[in-house]
Design an enzyme around this catalytic site. Structure first.
Site, PDB file in Angstrom:
ATOM      1  N   SER A  97       0.832  -1.198   0.000  1.00  0.00           N
ATOM      2  CA  SER A  97       0.000   0.000   0.000  1.00  0.00           C
ATOM      3  C   SER A  97       0.876   1.263   0.000  1.00  0.00           C
ATOM      4  CB  SER A  97      -0.951  -0.040   1.207  1.00  0.00           C
ATOM      5  OG  SER A  97      -2.019   0.853   1.044  1.00  0.00           O
ATOM      6  N   HIS A 249      -7.195  -6.251   0.065  1.00  0.00           N
ATOM      7  CA  HIS A 249      -6.061  -5.330   0.078  1.00  0.00           C
ATOM      8  C   HIS A 249      -4.911  -5.818   0.958  1.00  0.00           C
ATOM      9  CE1 HIS A 249      -4.003  -1.498  -0.207  1.00  0.00           C
ATOM     10  NE2 HIS A 249      -4.001  -1.355   1.100  1.00  0.00           N
TER      11      HIS A 249
END
Length: 289
Positions: A97, A249
């Site tokens: 991320s 994610h």
């Protein structure tokens, strides 16, 4: 606990197998996270690499310096200086991320230290905060607003948003992600970060990065959608993209074994030219764990 003083900040890091392996993998976590997010991944990698996991300031156990400019470039420079103090001349960089943007900054500004890169659902193409928000963030009590906003969104709801398989959520996992936010200074430091984050690297810069890069993406990522990975792989000259099905994610939590398998195969293979369809040109074997 390991801490190194860099640019006036006590930076926390974890160092696994420093004497056993020459090849080093540096782990860089995402926004509002810490080295905790890699705890399921590290046991696989430490059997093959020296592993350095870093709490990027102001997160985790690193100090919260309220005068430090928390730009991505400065955070990348901190990572490089930490490695230099540990006498590590080159390494592979794996960022999740926001950590992916830090890794890209390292590859862009310190290309000589980066052997290969791995981006796990990396942030991409985000603009800096709006000028109005930057201005408001200077108000004396703005950090209280950040605290209220994070509290209202709820740690459980946030975790549910970053994983596809919510069955993996446990009390230990929730506590691990909430613990760093029990200190008031983190919210003041986040106010600083809003002002100093310069935005993600633009396409023109990405296109000049020559480091070989593997992108791993969760097909069901709701935070940084797969379309970002598909755009990144086109901009990065030597990148390949692999998509993990039934994955959100938070890849290090959901798919630690698969992540290791693909990454280890990539890091231990010869440098490859980007394939026309952006498929990694090797078949990972699960007996390498």
């Amino acid at each position: 606990m390991n801490h190194i003083e860099i640019k006036g900040i006590s930076v926390y890091y974890e160092d696994y197998r420093p004497e056993e392996y020459e090849d080093t993998v540096v782990l860089l976590h995402g926004f509002l996270s810490s080295t905790f997010s890699f705890r399921r991944l590290i046991p696989y990698f430490q059997n093959h690499y020296r592993v350095i996991a870093i709490d990027l300031p102001p997160f985790g156990k690193s100090a919260k310096n309220l005068s430090f400019p928390y730009s991505y470039k400065n955070l990348g420079d901190i990572v490089v200086e930490l490695l230099q103090q540990l006498n590590i001349q080159e390494a592979h960089f794996m960022g999740h991320s926001m950590g992916g943007q830090i890794a890209l900054n390292v590859m862009n500004n310190h290309s000589g230290i980066a052997k290969k890169g791995v981006l796990l659902c990396s942030s991409g193409y985000l603009k800096p905060a709006h000028l109005l928000l930057k201005g408001v963030s200077r108000l004396p009590y703005f950090h209280h607003y950040i605290k209220v906003w994070l509290t209202r969104s709820g740690i459980l709801r946030n975790i549910e948003n970053v994983v596809h398989n919510t069955a993996i959520i446990s009390d230990e996992m929730i506590l691990g992600y909430v613990r760093p936010f029990l200190e008031e200074d983190i919210f003041k430091a986040l106010s600083q970060m809003i002002r100093h984050r310069e935005g993600d690297l633009p396409s023109t810069t990405l296109q000049s990065i020559q480091t070989p890069i593997l992108l791993l993406w969760g097909e069901q990522d709701k935070v940084v959608p797969l379309s970002v990975g598909e755009r990144l792989v086109k901009d990065l000259p030597n990148a390949n993209l692999h998509v993990l099905k039934n994955t959100g994610h938070l890849i290090p939590e959901e798919r630690p074994e698969e992540t290791f398998t693909y990454v280890h195969s990539y890091l231990s293979s010869e440098t490859v030219v980007k394939q026309e369809k952006n498929i990694i040109p090797f078949t990972p074997t699960f007996d390498t764990i």
